[in-house]
Enzyme design. Structure first.
Site, PDB file in Angstrom:
ATOM      1  N   GLU A 293       0.888  -1.179   0.000  1.00  0.00           N
ATOM      2  CA  GLU A 293       0.000   0.000   0.000  1.00  0.00           C
ATOM      3  C   GLU A 293       0.914   1.213   0.000  1.00  0.00           C
ATOM      4  OE1 GLU A 293      -3.199   0.048  -0.252  1.00  0.00           O
ATOM      5  OE2 GLU A 293      -3.829  -1.969   0.303  1.00  0.00           O
ATOM      6  N   CYS A 327      -2.625   9.479   2.784  1.00  0.00           N
ATOM      7  CA  CYS A 327      -2.158   8.928   1.508  1.00  0.00           C
ATOM      8  C   CYS A 327      -3.135   9.306   0.398  1.00  0.00           C
ATOM      9  CB  CYS A 327      -1.989   7.425   1.605  1.00  0.00           C
ATOM     10  SG  CYS A 327      -3.338   6.645   2.461  1.00  0.00           S
TER      11      CYS A 327
HETATM   12  P1  NAD Z   1       8.219   5.371   4.589  1.00  0.00           P
HETATM   13  O1  NAD Z   1       8.255   4.589   3.327  1.00  0.00           O
HETATM   14  O2  NAD Z   1       9.312   6.324   4.857  1.00  0.00           O
HETATM   15  O3  NAD Z   1       8.197   4.360   5.861  1.00  0.00           O
HETATM   16  C1  NAD Z   1       7.209   3.351   6.000  1.00  0.00           C
HETATM   17  C2  NAD Z   1       7.744   2.252   6.910  1.00  0.00           C
HETATM   18  O4  NAD Z   1       8.827   1.586   6.255  1.00  0.00           O
HETATM   19  C3  NAD Z   1       8.318   2.741   8.250  1.00  0.00           C
HETATM   20  O5  NAD Z   1       7.902   1.839   9.265  1.00  0.00           O
HETATM   21  C4  NAD Z   1       9.822   2.670   8.017  1.00  0.00           C
HETATM   22  O6  NAD Z   1      10.557   2.519   9.214  1.00  0.00           O
HETATM   23  C5  NAD Z   1       9.922   1.433   7.148  1.00  0.00           C
HETATM   24  N1  NAD Z   1      11.155   1.321   6.340  1.00  0.00           N
HETATM   25  C6  NAD Z   1      11.992   2.308   5.941  1.00  0.00           C
HETATM   26  N2  NAD Z   1      12.982   1.793   5.171  1.00  0.00           N
HETATM   27  C7  NAD Z   1      12.766   0.457   5.084  1.00  0.00           C
HETATM   28  C8  NAD Z   1      13.416  -0.620   4.409  1.00  0.00           C
HETATM   29  N3  NAD Z   1      14.512  -0.423   3.667  1.00  0.00           N
HETATM   30  N4  NAD Z   1      12.895  -1.863   4.520  1.00  0.00           N
HETATM   31  C9  NAD Z   1      11.765  -2.090   5.228  1.00  0.00           C
HETATM   32  N5  NAD Z   1      11.105  -1.105   5.906  1.00  0.00           N
HETATM   33  C10 NAD Z   1      11.589   0.156   5.827  1.00  0.00           C
HETATM   34  O7  NAD Z   1       6.794   6.095   4.628  1.00  0.00           O
HETATM   35  P2  NAD Z   1       6.237   7.184   5.666  1.00  0.00           P
HETATM   36  O8  NAD Z   1       6.942   8.467   5.456  1.00  0.00           O
HETATM   37  O9  NAD Z   1       6.173   6.596   7.037  1.00  0.00           O
HETATM   38  O10 NAD Z   1       4.707   7.319   5.187  1.00  0.00           O
HETATM   39  C11 NAD Z   1       4.277   8.147   4.140  1.00  0.00           C
HETATM   40  C12 NAD Z   1       4.100   7.366   2.850  1.00  0.00           C
HETATM   41  O11 NAD Z   1       3.240   6.245   3.060  1.00  0.00           O
HETATM   42  C13 NAD Z   1       3.447   8.191   1.765  1.00  0.00           C
HETATM   43  O12 NAD Z   1       4.059   7.912   0.533  1.00  0.00           O
HETATM   44  C14 NAD Z   1       2.002   7.693   1.773  1.00  0.00           C
HETATM   45  O13 NAD Z   1       1.304   7.901   0.566  1.00  0.00           O
HETATM   46  C15 NAD Z   1       2.199   6.238   2.081  1.00  0.00           C
HETATM   47  N6  NAD Z   1       0.995   5.650   2.662  1.00  0.00           N
HETATM   48  C16 NAD Z   1       0.242   4.840   1.862  1.00  0.00           C
HETATM   49  C17 NAD Z   1      -0.936   4.283   2.348  1.00  0.00           C
HETATM   50  C18 NAD Z   1      -1.791   3.407   1.478  1.00  0.00           C
HETATM   51  O14 NAD Z   1      -2.682   2.767   2.006  1.00  0.00           O
HETATM   52  N7  NAD Z   1      -1.550   3.350   0.181  1.00  0.00           N
HETATM   53  C19 NAD Z   1      -1.325   4.524   3.675  1.00  0.00           C
HETATM   54  C20 NAD Z   1      -0.521   5.335   4.476  1.00  0.00           C
HETATM   55  C21 NAD Z   1       0.645   5.896   3.950  1.00  0.00           C
END
Ligand code: NAD
Length: 536
Positions: A293, A327
């Site tokens: 997602e 999002c």
């Molecule tokens: P992010 O991608 O920076 O982090 C998300 C998660 O991934 C965190 O828990 C982070 O610690 C972890 N992470 C970071 N690097 C990683 C790696 N290499 N391997 C595995 N895990 C890792 O996102 P964010 O800034 O927390 O959230 C915002 C983003 O999330 C926006 O792009 C938003 O659109 C998206 N989002 C999407 C949905 C959806 O349902 N489509 C819902 C909520 C947020």
């Protein structure tokens, strides 16, 4: 740390003070102040363990959770190390041996009790989300309510999901489709929905007979701890292993471990497209399953026959709500030439009135709160700079107010395919684009890499069905006369293209948490292996 907000913004609007100056002078934890007493109701202490696998522990870095509204520390969490993760996965595998044998409707009863526990703590949990993430309290409570709702859904599901008996072409044979749980599921979540996303995954995954390891966002660790305490209480009360729902708070190292670990049968990842792509490649490399997602670049098309009152209210809700950090936030507003000027003018007036409701997200009456972090503020500033450099005109906002508070911003004059327009910036910035026909509007909607949410405002039934049809919106959420973010309530969720193609909750989402076996059963003494051929 910043102290309080200026009282007059650069747009000339008088702002409510955000925090009491006297309190800001103290460097103590918010946890100890009367306004935040709800934290103690949730069992949050000054120092909290961020790992749970049946017992609470944590031997990694200590993280101090900061309040986005005033930059002050709330409380501390000791996160997990890779060794703690190892303990969690082993405990989760052992817990699965027990949980998979519990009949599905009984698993549903446990999920029902989790929903009840969340109902009991609805307001304090919602306030914690507001305090730690920065969204206003009604949205924080709404998010917890989404977890409650999906628990109700999963309870029903636990008595309904069923395989099939399919007519066999062979005499004396039965053909059965049978569904089994996958095993341990890894759930990695983003900061902006620190409760709901975990809820959508875990309620269904549990009812299906899986156990889970959750890694919440590094900047919302207290919410992960509080939610896991509620779930753990139910499991322990029912003498079930706590590791059915384990938690390993941490950063990238824990996320990478989950993605690479073949013991994790499904990795459900919610976050940015860039990180999601890395996770997907790692999971694919070991032929694991993933549910993604990811980011969105959501558009709303306003046809010339649209109800403009509804459009303006919807656009403000979708652009400015949660300070542009949903999002599904509206990032591209595509206006038909005939109504362009009217909508833009009315939008600017609505933005000005929203600014009078700027404040502490925990306070009644606040409609507009801060960005989550200083990093988000930097991203906002960089995007405003790029937008101007690419020829954009700032019609409203464009400035940092103070701390994590920024002005919601409207930009016009950019080409629909300008680089900055095609990029998801997680901040309250909307680009207003023009179109002269529905075909053109749909083409603009579909030209970005993501395919999360989209909406059209029109009264014409023909337009509606063009929008919903094969040549209409290519997104997972395709709305009509409601904003791009309205569909989050209820949580039937998922997006196409660079949003990852996943489906969390909603009709057949349970299938992603299970594996289907196709079973041919011969109940005769004959062995018809292939027509006309005998293997003697
Ligand atoms: P992010 O991608 O920076 O982090 C998300 C998660 O991934 C965190 O828990 C982070 O610690 C972890 N992470 C970071 N690097 C990683 C790696 N290499 N391997 C595995 N895990 C890792 O996102 P964010 O800034 O927390 O959230 C915002 C983003 O999330 C926006 O792009 C938003 O659109 C998206 N989002 C999407 C949905 C959806 O349902 N489509 C819902 C909520 C947020």
């Amino acid at each position: 740390m910043w102290r309080s907000l200026v009282t007059v913004s650069k747009t000339g609007v008088r702002l409510s003070p955000i925090v009491n100056n006297t309190r800001c002078m103290s460097s103590g934890l918010l946890l100890n102040e009367p306004k935040y007493a709800f934290l103690k109701e949730l069992g949050i202490e000054e120092d909290n363990n961020g790992v749970y696998d049946g017992t609470w522990k944590g031997s990694g870095e200590v993280v101090t959770s900061l309040c986005p509204a005033n930059g002050r520390p709330i409380a501390r969490v000791r996160t997990g190390t890779v060794q703690d993760y190892e303990a969690c996965i082993k405990a989760s595998q052992e817990a699965w041996q027990v949980w998979a044998d519990v009949p599905a409707p009984h698993r549903g009863e446990i999920v029902r009790q989790i929903g009840e526990e969340l109902r009991n703590y609805l307001l304090p949990l919602g306030k914690l989300v507001s305090l730690e993430m920065g969204k206003i309290v009604p949205e924080g409570v709404g998010e917890v309510q989404e977890y409650v709702d999906i628990c109700d859904y999963a309870v029903g599901l636990s008595r309904m999901y069923a395989g099939k008996v399919i007519p066999s072409e062979r005499p004396g044979h039965a053909l059965i489709e049978n569904w089994n749980p996958l095993g341990v599921i890894g759930i990695i979540t983003a900061f902006n929905f620190p409760v709901a996303v975990y809820g959508w995954n875990s309620a269904i995954a549990m009812a299906c007979g899986n156990t889970m390891i959750w890694k919440g966002a590094p900047t919302t660790p207290l919410t992960s701890v509080a939610i896991t305490k509620c779930v753990a209480q139910v499991l322990e009360k029912n003498s079930l292993p706590g590791a059915i729902s384990s938690l390993c708070q941490g950063g990238t190292d824990i996320g990478e471990k989950i993605a690479a670990d073949p013991r994790v049968k499904l990795v459900s990842f919610t976050g940015s497209t860039a990180v999601g792509k890395k996770v997907a490649m790692t999971v694919q490399d070991r032929f694991g399953k993933h549910l993604l997602e990811l980011g969105g670049n959501n558009a709303l098309i306003v046809n010339k026959d649209a109800d403009i009152d509804m459009v303006v209210r919807s656009a403000v809700f979708a652009c400015v709500g949660t300070a542009g950090q949903r999002c599904t936030t509206l990032r591209r507003l595509i206006l038909h030439d005939d109504i362009y000027d009217e909508v833009l003018e009315r939008l600017k007036k609505s933005y000005a009135s929203i600014m009078t409701r700027l404040g502490d997200p925990l306070d009644d009456g606040t409609l507009y709160g801060p960005l989550h972090s200083q990093q988000s503020v930097k991203n906002y500033q960089a995007t405003i700079k790029d937008a101007v450099a690419e020829g954009g005109k700032i019609e409203y906002g464009g400035n940092v107010i103070q701390g994590n508070y920024v002005e919601p911003t409207i930009v016009t004059g950019l080409a629909h395919d300008a680089a900055v327009v095609h990029r998801e910036t997680f901040a309250p910035i909307v680009y207003i684009l023009r179109c002269s026909s529905l075909d053109e509007g749909i083409a603009i909607n579909n030209e970005v890499e993501q395919g999360l949410s989209s909406s059209i405002f029109t009264k014409d039934l023909g337009n509606v069905f063009q929008w919903l049809g094969p040549k209409g919106s290519d997104c997972g959420i395709v709305n009509v006369n409601i904003p791009t973010s309205g569909a989050e309530i209820g949580g039937a969720f998922g997006g196409e293209k660079a949003t990852g193609g996943g489906r969390e909750s909603g009709s057949d989402a349970w299938k992603q948490y299970m594996r289907r076996s196709t079973c041919t059963i011969n109940y005769t003494k004959e062995l018809p292996l292939a027509q006309g051929i005998k293997f003697e």
